[in-house]
Design a protein around this motif. Sequence first.
Motif, PDB file in Angstrom:
ATOM      1  N   VAL A  90       0.826  -1.198   0.000  1.00  0.00           N
ATOM      2  CA  VAL A  90       0.000   0.000   0.000  1.00  0.00           C
ATOM      3  C   VAL A  90       0.865   1.254   0.000  1.00  0.00           C
ATOM      4  O   VAL A  90       1.957   1.267   0.556  1.00  0.00           O
ATOM      5  N   PHE A  92       0.115   5.158   1.086  1.00  0.00           N
ATOM      6  CA  PHE A  92      -0.947   5.934   1.724  1.00  0.00           C
ATOM      7  C   PHE A  92      -1.001   7.362   1.200  1.00  0.00           C
ATOM      8  O   PHE A  92      -0.098   7.848   0.521  1.00  0.00           O
ATOM      9  N   GLN A  93      -2.070   8.034   1.608  1.00  0.00           N
ATOM     10  CA  GLN A  93      -2.281   9.405   1.158  1.00  0.00           C
ATOM     11  C   GLN A  93      -1.233  10.360   1.705  1.00  0.00           C
ATOM     12  O   GLN A  93      -0.649  11.137   0.978  1.00  0.00           O
ATOM     13  N   ASP A  94      -0.994  10.271   3.027  1.00  0.00           N
ATOM     14  CA  ASP A  94      -0.177  11.290   3.664  1.00  0.00           C
ATOM     15  C   ASP A  94       1.297  10.909   3.636  1.00  0.00           C
ATOM     16  O   ASP A  94       1.734  10.064   4.397  1.00  0.00           O
ATOM     17  N   ASN A  97       3.342  10.910   6.867  1.00  0.00           N
ATOM     18  CA  ASN A  97       2.989  10.001   7.941  1.00  0.00           C
ATOM     19  C   ASN A  97       3.314   8.552   7.613  1.00  0.00           C
ATOM     20  O   ASN A  97       3.235   7.688   8.460  1.00  0.00           O
ATOM     21  N   SER A  98       3.682   8.305   6.362  1.00  0.00           N
ATOM     22  CA  SER A  98       3.786   6.907   5.968  1.00  0.00           C
ATOM     23  C   SER A  98       5.213   6.380   6.087  1.00  0.00           C
ATOM     24  O   SER A  98       5.460   5.206   5.882  1.00  0.00           O
ATOM     25  N   LEU A  99       6.164   7.264   6.397  1.00  0.00           N
ATOM     26  CA  LEU A  99       7.535   6.807   6.646  1.00  0.00           C
ATOM     27  C   LEU A  99       7.865   7.134   8.096  1.00  0.00           C
ATOM     28  O   LEU A  99       7.626   8.247   8.549  1.00  0.00           O
ATOM     29  N   ASP A 100       8.399   6.153   8.812  1.00  0.00           N
ATOM     30  CA  ASP A 100       8.767   6.375  10.211  1.00  0.00           C
ATOM     31  C   ASP A 100       9.812   7.491  10.291  1.00  0.00           C
ATOM     32  O   ASP A 100      10.907   7.359   9.751  1.00  0.00           O
TER      33      ASP A 100
ATOM     34  N   GLU B 243       0.263   5.733   9.725  1.00  0.00           N
ATOM     35  CA  GLU B 243       0.363   4.984   8.480  1.00  0.00           C
ATOM     36  C   GLU B 243       1.671   4.209   8.346  1.00  0.00           C
ATOM     37  O   GLU B 243       1.710   3.165   7.715  1.00  0.00           O
ATOM     38  N   PHE B 244       2.723   4.701   8.998  1.00  0.00           N
ATOM     39  CA  PHE B 244       3.967   3.924   8.881  1.00  0.00           C
ATOM     40  C   PHE B 244       3.879   2.619   9.663  1.00  0.00           C
ATOM     41  O   PHE B 244       4.542   1.641   9.314  1.00  0.00           O
ATOM     42  N   HIS B 266       8.622   6.027  19.628  1.00  0.00           N
ATOM     43  CA  HIS B 266       7.896   7.295  19.587  1.00  0.00           C
ATOM     44  C   HIS B 266       7.374   7.708  20.949  1.00  0.00           C
ATOM     45  O   HIS B 266       6.873   8.817  21.106  1.00  0.00           O
TER      46      HIS B 266
END
Lengths: 282, 353
Positions: A90, A92-94, A97-100, B243-244, B266
Amino acid sequence: MLVELRGVKKHFAAVGAQNKVIKAVDGVDLVIKQGENLGLVGESGSGKTTLGRLILKLYDADAGSILFEGQDWAKLSSRELRPLRRKVQVVFQDPYNSLDPRFSIRAVLAETFLGQKLTKAAQEQRMKDMLKSVGLDEQALNRFPHEFSGGERQRIAIARSLLMNPKLLILDEAVSSLDVLIAAQIIELLKDLQAQYQVTYLFITHNLRVVKKLCQKIAVMNSGRIIEMAKTDDLFQQPLHPYTQELLSAALSYRSPKVETVYQFGEKSVLIDHGNGHFVVK
Amino acid sequence: MKNRAWSQFCENRWAVAGLIILGIIHAAALFADFLAPYSFSNEERTYSYAPPSKIHFRDEQGSLVPPFVYGAEIKFDEYRRRIYQDKADEKYPLSFFVQGDKYKILGLVPTTIHLFGVKEPGRIYLWGADSRGRDLFSRLLHGARISLSIGILGVAISFSIGLLVGGIAGYYGGKTDDIIMRICEMFMMFPGFYLLLALRAVVPPNFNSIQVYLAIVVILSFIGWASLARVIRGMCLSLREREFVLAAKTMGLSDLRIIIRHILPHTLSYSLIAVMLSIPGYILAESSLSLIGLGIQDPYASWGNLLAEAMGIVQIKFAPWILLPGFFIFITVMCFNVVGDALRDVLDPKTSQ
């Protein structure tokens, strides 16, 4: 048949109200064929993201079944499921936010090699190759997510997904937060990558124009149901459901849809074939 | 971002002072053997409750000489209380890097060198002596080792448990979460000190001092983990929707790996604050246990059992220096709190502007 959904339902308990459920996905039948990109279109709240997450097995379906390559993942134990998960990835949109944020790009990408027996050198090589194919410099490996723009992050997210060698890549509003030009570049990139990596896309979006370029088939969702499904050209030329017509005219004239119609569907409303693979809900 | 936090921290004078004091106290505890002139069990009973030695820099003629202490002449008053008087003809020069009790530097290198001391039979009591003529300064330094390390070790253990349990509860949610949280609440329900006493009673009385030490650490950790687990769980509940984390899940990573690699890091800034603010609790708990004689046993020193000598009004009146351990407990706890508060101001997004 890559993915097959049969009567899939997912209801959430409404926050603050007892005995009230939100029918995010309410009886969806859908087929995704290998190599045939599907665009899943609908306004926010139509259940399209939930549907994507059901296919990803991030949620468990309340009813119905989802078959991936003929196999029902709901019947597998989590131990059996984990190695299979890599087949569906997947973006994602954001992108923020999708990578740590604590991981360097190398660490982000290296995580895809877990469970594979690859030497460090081979991993390094694959990461560099992949970065190149998504149009990034190999210097990116040593940098952190916050050093990149939204478009670049989305490229990194795509790189991460493709390193898993997925059969299906779900793009959940993947270009919605990018500006038009960057979004177009990403779409072009996805088109190029498809041939190279033999992946099928499920493109979830509210924007019909974006889907047109990439998808051979489009399904329109509203209130947790698929209300119209057709080949892309057919749908654009001859939308049958009023909601689809409204979506289309909004997309082509750059304005927001006139009315936010809520469509009610009973148990009996089913998709009717209008020929040539064009289905509309009754 | 890290540098910004650090410079903001440095603006808080109290916190910086606290951090420096903590640094000094911990360093002193680490090198207690070297800094202290005597070992914790070196006693000379004739010097019971000897007052702090006066260090003289001038001789009788008033000229400047290397520092020395006088030998003591002991007399008894009508209540058979000892009265210490300087013996004018017995001088013991204070010297540095002298031979003394055997010890091992950091537990590794055996040596007998101490930072300062006087030749036998002279004795130096910087901060006075206790009832058995043991040097309070030396015992305070050795006691710092136990008191401070119990705090750190206890926090380390209970935080490992708290983080993991909270992480699991928060990540899985649902039934798992319910069960784990009810267990946590059971632990939090009991008044801490009584639970402490009850658990201490379970420990066999024939344990040697190291076993008692470890038992106390375990008991303290056993009580402390629940409250942290609760907060970490709350943070994880929101982190797991990020999301991550979802991406990591679709990549087929194991749940434990996701929790440890992607979720718990975190919660780090919160954990750091919580660590700082909960260490004093452990130090105080150990001190309270030792004070009432259930903790570290004589001849081993901890701040709590040193303070236990100060439980009688007579001792406090005639040898007020035995209250010093209380002062050190107070200072240390204050410093941890000040530093922890400053850390919270800097790191916690809810309170910082």
